[in-house]
Scaffold this active site. Sequence first.
Site, PDB file in Angstrom:
ATOM      1  N   ASP A   1      -6.355   5.629   0.819  1.00  0.00           N
ATOM      2  CA  ASP A   1      -6.200   4.252   0.373  1.00  0.00           C
ATOM      3  C   ASP A   1      -7.571   3.578   0.359  1.00  0.00           C
ATOM      4  O   ASP A   1      -8.380   3.810   1.264  1.00  0.00           O
ATOM      5  CB  ASP A   1      -5.289   3.569   1.406  1.00  0.00           C
TER       6      ASP A   1
ATOM      7  N   HIS B   1       0.835  -1.205   0.000  1.00  0.00           N
ATOM      8  CA  HIS B   1       0.000   0.000   0.000  1.00  0.00           C
ATOM      9  C   HIS B   1       0.868   1.252   0.000  1.00  0.00           C
ATOM     10  O   HIS B   1       0.530   2.255  -0.633  1.00  0.00           O
ATOM     11  CB  HIS B   1      -0.931  -0.011   1.213  1.00  0.00           C
TER      12      HIS B   1
HETATM   13 BR1  BUP Z   1       9.466  -8.534  -0.603  1.00  0.00          BR
HETATM   14  C1  BUP Z   1       9.893  -6.957  -1.462  1.00  0.00           C
HETATM   15  N1  BUP Z   1      11.533  -5.418  -2.161  1.00  0.00           N
HETATM   16  O1  BUP Z   1      12.171  -7.238  -0.982  1.00  0.00           O
HETATM   17  P1  BUP Z   1       2.883  -6.245  -3.856  1.00  0.00           P
HETATM   18  C2  BUP Z   1       8.934  -6.169  -2.034  1.00  0.00           C
HETATM   19  N2  BUP Z   1       9.285  -5.000  -2.661  1.00  0.00           N
HETATM   20  O2  BUP Z   1      10.951  -3.601  -3.327  1.00  0.00           O
HETATM   21  P2  BUP Z   1       2.550  -7.454  -1.191  1.00  0.00           P
HETATM   22  C3  BUP Z   1      10.599  -4.624  -2.746  1.00  0.00           C
HETATM   23  O3  BUP Z   1       7.111  -4.117  -2.322  1.00  0.00           O
HETATM   24  P3  BUP Z   1      -0.152  -6.606  -0.973  1.00  0.00           P
HETATM   25  C4  BUP Z   1      11.258  -6.568  -1.498  1.00  0.00           C
HETATM   26  O4  BUP Z   1       8.525  -4.013  -5.564  1.00  0.00           O
HETATM   27  C5  BUP Z   1       6.312  -3.968  -4.518  1.00  0.00           C
HETATM   28  O5  BUP Z   1       6.351  -2.620  -4.891  1.00  0.00           O
HETATM   29  C6  BUP Z   1       7.721  -4.540  -4.538  1.00  0.00           C
HETATM   30  O6  BUP Z   1       3.792  -5.101  -3.229  1.00  0.00           O
HETATM   31  C7  BUP Z   1       8.234  -4.110  -3.196  1.00  0.00           C
HETATM   32  O7  BUP Z   1       2.790  -7.382  -2.773  1.00  0.00           O
HETATM   33  C8  BUP Z   1       5.915  -4.042  -3.063  1.00  0.00           C
HETATM   34  O8  BUP Z   1       3.539  -6.833  -5.035  1.00  0.00           O
HETATM   35  C9  BUP Z   1       5.094  -5.283  -2.759  1.00  0.00           C
HETATM   36  O9  BUP Z   1       1.554  -5.646  -4.108  1.00  0.00           O
HETATM   37  O10 BUP Z   1       1.432  -6.454  -0.848  1.00  0.00           O
HETATM   38  O11 BUP Z   1       3.754  -7.015  -0.496  1.00  0.00           O
HETATM   39  O12 BUP Z   1       2.112  -8.848  -0.931  1.00  0.00           O
HETATM   40  O13 BUP Z   1      -0.556  -7.763  -0.085  1.00  0.00           O
HETATM   41  O14 BUP Z   1      -0.700  -5.314  -0.462  1.00  0.00           O
HETATM   42  O15 BUP Z   1      -0.433  -6.850  -2.420  1.00  0.00           O
END
Ligand code: BUP
Length: 398
Positions: free
Chosen positions: A111, A15
């Site tokens: 959000d 988020h």
């Molecule tokens: Br792990 C990781 N580095 O090591 P998502 C994640 N990320 O930059 P999530 C890093 O966190 P939700 C790491 O690039 C993305 O922007 C990644 O968001 C970054 O999955 C973010 O892909 C992760 O939407 O969140 O974390 O499961 O449950 O809210 O979808």
Amino acid sequence: MEPHIALLPSAGMGHLMPFLRLAAMLASRNCKVTLLTAQPTVSAAESNHLNSFISAHPHIQRLDFQVVPLQSSNPHGDPFFLQFEAIIRSVHLLPPLLSSLSPPISALFLDIAAATCIDKLADHPSLSISYYILSTTSARFFSLITHLPHLTLESSCENLKLHGLPSFSISNIPPALFNPQNLFTTQLISNARAISRVKGVVSNTFHWFETETIEALNSGKTSITLPQFLPIGPFKHYEDPEKSSSLSWLDEQPAKSVVYVSFGSRTAMSKDQIKEIGEGLLKSKQKFLWVLKSAIVDKVEETELQELVGRSLLEKIEEKKQGIVVKEWVKQEEILTHHAIGGFFSHCGWNSAMEAAQRGVPMLAWTLNGDQRFNAEVVEKAGLGLWQNIGVGWVRDW
Ligand code: BUP
């Protein structure tokens, strides 16, 4: 005069990241931007990112919003959902903060996970501003959210057909949504009710990627009246001056030879799952960079890599020089941009999907919970990836 816009992210990196990107995009378009940061944050990743983002963007103002923590009756309750709830219950603290901003703000972006705050803010006499929602999920999952207050979900059907929208497969809807008592479900329903009060919904998606759903959302043909849905993605990467560590190994690998493996910031893997994935990666004979999470909240992630992966598996990985395993936070966008990366084995969190789409990195989806099955459908339909959805259960229910 430049407009002054405030943004209120909720909790979790999935988020926070799109909010930081939107803040940077607005600031680069002659807006004065204030980021309201709910404190204390749940994870160390969030507080580290906020600090480095603000030091790299000194023109963006940060205003801490101290939330009243919840006493969870369920110690196993998801800490991120509890924080959404804490933000929502602390909304009465926001009007004095927002009206103290100078020059006065003209808009507030909330959000989708805390959109119900609008109900308390919109009627406040001191705040005459426009409200927008930032949807942190796919347009496809968002379209389901919009209808939740008017739905009784029946698990006995195969498909869900809502007037004016592409149909949904019932088995892809997170099981929690069939339970009206679940905290996630009650939150999402109240948040969905607030959608009608906003001027627009901005989303990190783009027209070509989700054409049918985006056109349906803006067609005026849905059974409920919706604000304009604005697909303004893929969100731009913002410069982060901190150095990355795992790139040096990647630098030595041939072009498009490495699979990047990560299942997001908030899903803890069990030892059995880690072992199975590790053995599978070795069997695939494919080079890999695997980012491992063993705790829902990084603050409690103290186990050594060797203990997590198991000594013999780790030794096999090192011996075969086939891949590397890390448990630290990595710069995912930089990794996905690296010439050595040829594919992304992912849980299909929406940010991850958009980051891969933006760079044309093909995905293999292993969905775990939440909106991820909907996201994987989008990825597969767009031709960006594959998703093996037959016989796969939900890894953790919300
Ligand atoms: Br792990 C990781 N580095 O090591 P998502 C994640 N990320 O930059 P999530 C890093 O966190 P939700 C790491 O690039 C993305 O922007 C990644 O968001 C970054 O999955 C973010 O892909 C992760 O939407 O969140 O974390 O499961 O449950 O809210 O979808």
